[in-house]
Design a protein around this motif. Structure first.
Motif, mmCIF file in Angstrom:
data_model
loop_
_atom_site.group_PDB
_atom_site.id
_atom_site.type_symbol
_atom_site.label_atom_id
_atom_site.label_comp_id
_atom_site.label_asym_id
_atom_site.label_seq_id
_atom_site.Cartn_x
_atom_site.Cartn_y
_atom_site.Cartn_z
ATOM 1 N N SER A 1 -4.967 47.551 73.179
ATOM 2 C CA SER A 1 -4.833 47.609 71.727
ATOM 3 C C SER A 1 -3.726 48.569 71.325
ATOM 4 C CB SER A 1 -6.157 48.038 71.084
ATOM 5 O OG SER A 1 -7.154 47.061 71.301
ATOM 6 N N LYS A 2 -3.655 49.727 72.006
ATOM 7 C CA LYS A 2 -2.614 50.696 71.691
ATOM 8 C C LYS A 2 -1.238 50.132 71.993
ATOM 9 C CE LYS A 2 -5.523 54.774 72.383
ATOM 10 N NZ LYS A 2 -5.769 55.991 73.191
ATOM 11 N N GLN A 3 -1.101 49.388 73.107
ATOM 12 C CA GLN A 3 0.171 48.780 73.440
ATOM 13 C C GLN A 3 0.526 47.679 72.446
ATOM 14 O OE1 GLN A 3 -0.381 47.498 77.471
ATOM 15 N NE2 GLN A 3 -0.001 49.516 78.341
ATOM 16 N N GLN A 4 -0.492 46.922 72.017
ATOM 17 C CA GLN A 4 -0.271 45.821 71.095
ATOM 18 C C GLN A 4 0.188 46.327 69.730
ATOM 19 O OE1 GLN A 4 -0.589 42.641 71.950
ATOM 20 N NE2 GLN A 4 -0.200 41.716 69.961
ATOM 21 N N PHE A 5 -0.366 47.429 69.271
ATOM 22 C CA PHE A 5 -0.064 47.951 67.945
ATOM 23 C C PHE A 5 0.920 49.115 67.994
ATOM 24 C CE2 PHE A 5 -4.654 46.563 67.385
ATOM 25 C CZ PHE A 5 -4.298 45.286 66.975
ATOM 26 N N LYS A 6 1.801 49.084 68.958
ATOM 27 C CA LYS A 6 2.781 50.151 69.115
ATOM 28 C C LYS A 6 3.977 49.899 68.213
ATOM 29 C CE LYS A 6 5.433 52.623 72.640
ATOM 30 N NZ LYS A 6 5.790 52.660 74.089
ATOM 31 N N PHE A 7 4.343 50.904 67.412
ATOM 32 C CA PHE A 7 5.478 50.764 66.500
ATOM 33 C C PHE A 7 6.792 50.869 67.276
ATOM 34 C CE2 PHE A 7 8.752 52.533 63.766
ATOM 35 C CZ PHE A 7 8.728 51.633 62.715
ATOM 36 N N SER A 8 7.747 50.047 66.892
ATOM 37 C CA SER A 8 9.085 50.098 67.463
ATOM 38 C C SER A 8 10.082 49.797 66.358
ATOM 39 C CB SER A 8 9.234 49.092 68.613
ATOM 40 O OG SER A 8 9.105 47.774 68.130
ATOM 41 N N ASN A 9 11.348 50.062 66.628
ATOM 42 C CA ASN A 9 12.386 49.809 65.625
ATOM 43 C C ASN A 9 12.472 48.334 65.245
ATOM 44 O OD1 ASN A 9 13.105 52.523 65.602
ATOM 45 N ND2 ASN A 9 14.628 52.270 67.206
ATOM 46 N N GLY A 10 12.149 47.457 66.223
ATOM 47 C CA GLY A 10 12.215 46.028 65.953
ATOM 48 C C GLY A 10 11.250 45.565 64.883
ATOM 49 N N VAL A 11 10.160 46.300 64.683
ATOM 50 C CA VAL A 11 9.178 45.939 63.659
ATOM 51 C C VAL A 11 9.840 45.896 62.285
ATOM 52 C CG1 VAL A 11 7.070 46.706 62.489
ATOM 53 C CG2 VAL A 11 7.240 46.839 64.977
ATOM 54 N N ILE A 12 10.807 46.761 62.070
ATOM 55 C CA ILE A 12 11.523 46.800 60.789
ATOM 56 C C ILE A 12 12.856 46.057 60.861
ATOM 57 C CG2 ILE A 12 12.646 48.308 59.102
ATOM 58 C CD1 ILE A 12 10.563 50.410 59.682
ATOM 59 N N ILE A 13 13.565 46.252 61.960
ATOM 60 C CA ILE A 13 14.919 45.700 62.061
ATOM 61 C C ILE A 13 14.922 44.172 62.003
ATOM 62 C CG2 ILE A 13 16.913 45.439 63.584
ATOM 63 C CD1 ILE A 13 16.416 48.282 64.552
ATOM 64 N N TYR A 14 14.061 43.519 62.787
ATOM 65 C CA TYR A 14 14.084 42.053 62.840
ATOM 66 C C TYR A 14 13.751 41.400 61.498
ATOM 67 C CZ TYR A 14 14.311 42.796 67.882
ATOM 68 O OH TYR A 14 14.681 43.193 69.148
ATOM 69 N N PRO A 15 12.682 41.824 60.808
ATOM 70 C CA PRO A 15 12.429 41.223 59.485
ATOM 71 C C PRO A 15 13.554 41.474 58.480
ATOM 72 C CG PRO A 15 10.445 42.291 60.301
ATOM 73 C CD PRO A 15 11.568 42.692 61.218
#
Length: 255
Positions: A11-25
């Motif tokens: 779960s921690k790996q699945q919900f890990k924040f990265s720059n792509g979370v913002i950059i791609y959208p």
């Protein structure tokens, strides 16, 4: 207990924040706006490359329609849902986000081409309905508390979108909305790998044996709690004897 820790780690790996979370959208939304700028300033004719139902040449619109919009108001109304839902997708479902987006565009577009009556269907709303449907249904099916919470937030904010899968407004592609809703539901059913699983404790595992559980050994056959097991009592007595220190005081006897 080991499997509980494994689920927590996943779960921690699945919900890990990265720059792509913002950059791609953001990049995706920027691409849509750039195409609209090109459409309004350079070549207005590209607007015609939408989905034209039941026409072979109209299949090209399956790939191009999400980037085309009728006017600024149309683009503005699609921008915020697209950004917010794609942010949620990349954070909570980062392992399959690109699959949902890529196949979502293709399948929802094809369904629009298949069930549409006529006209030129353009806009990112079909993809928005894919994201809305997938995030909502997948959270319910996955039974993970965070994903369920996300589903409730999504339905609270965008629940009114469900009405627009019906032909209630002239000039709106309800077929595209319906195609997106169906696509998201199908993906929620089909995509099962790399999804955060609900936490399962040791006693929920199939191989769990009650007789091997140290805690359950403290209960007798009648369900009464035994504070100290016989073995534990013996160990405690040994530890007590070892820890007890006896001091002898000798006094000299007077003659």
């Amino acid at each position: 207990m080991k499997k509980v820790l494994e689920n927590n780690t996943m779960s921690k790996q699945q919900f890990k924040f990265s720059n792509g979370v913002i950059i791609y959208p953001v990049l995706m939304l920027l691409a849509v706006w750039l195409v609209f700028w090109y459409q309004t300033t350079v070549d207005y004719g590209i607007k015609s490359y939408g989905i034209r139902p039941q026409k072979v040449e109209g299949l090209l619109g399956v790939f191009t329609s999400p980037f085309l919009h009728g006017d600024l108001n149309h683009l503005y109304n699609n921008s915020f849902p697209l950004l917010i839902l794609s942010l949620a997708l990349f954070y909570f479902y980062n392992k399959i986000a690109w699959k949902v987006l890529g196949f979502g565009v293709l399948l929802s577009g094809f369904l629009t081409w298949l069930i549409g009556s006529s006209g030129n269907h353009i806009g990112a709303s079909g993809l928005i309905y894919v994201l809305f449907s997938f995030i909502f249904f997948k959270g319910i099916f996955a039974k993970h508390y965070r994903l369920i919470a996300l589903s409730l937030v999504v339905i609270f904010i965008y629940g009114s979108m469900i009405w627009y899968v019906f032909p209630i407004k002239q000039g709106m592609s309800w077929e595209g909305h319906l195609g997106g809703l169906i696509t998201g539901l199908l993906f929620a059913l089909l995509f099962k790998n790399k999804i955060a699983k609900p936490e399962r404790y040791a006693w929920q595992q199939p191989e769990y044996n009650e007789e091997d559980d140290p805690f359950m050994k403290h209960f007798d056959e009648n369900g009464n709690f035994i504070e100290s097991l016989p073995e534990e009592a013996i160990d405690q007595e040994i530890e007590t004897e070892q820890s007890t220190q006896i001091n002898y005081i000798f006094k000299k006897k007077d003659d």
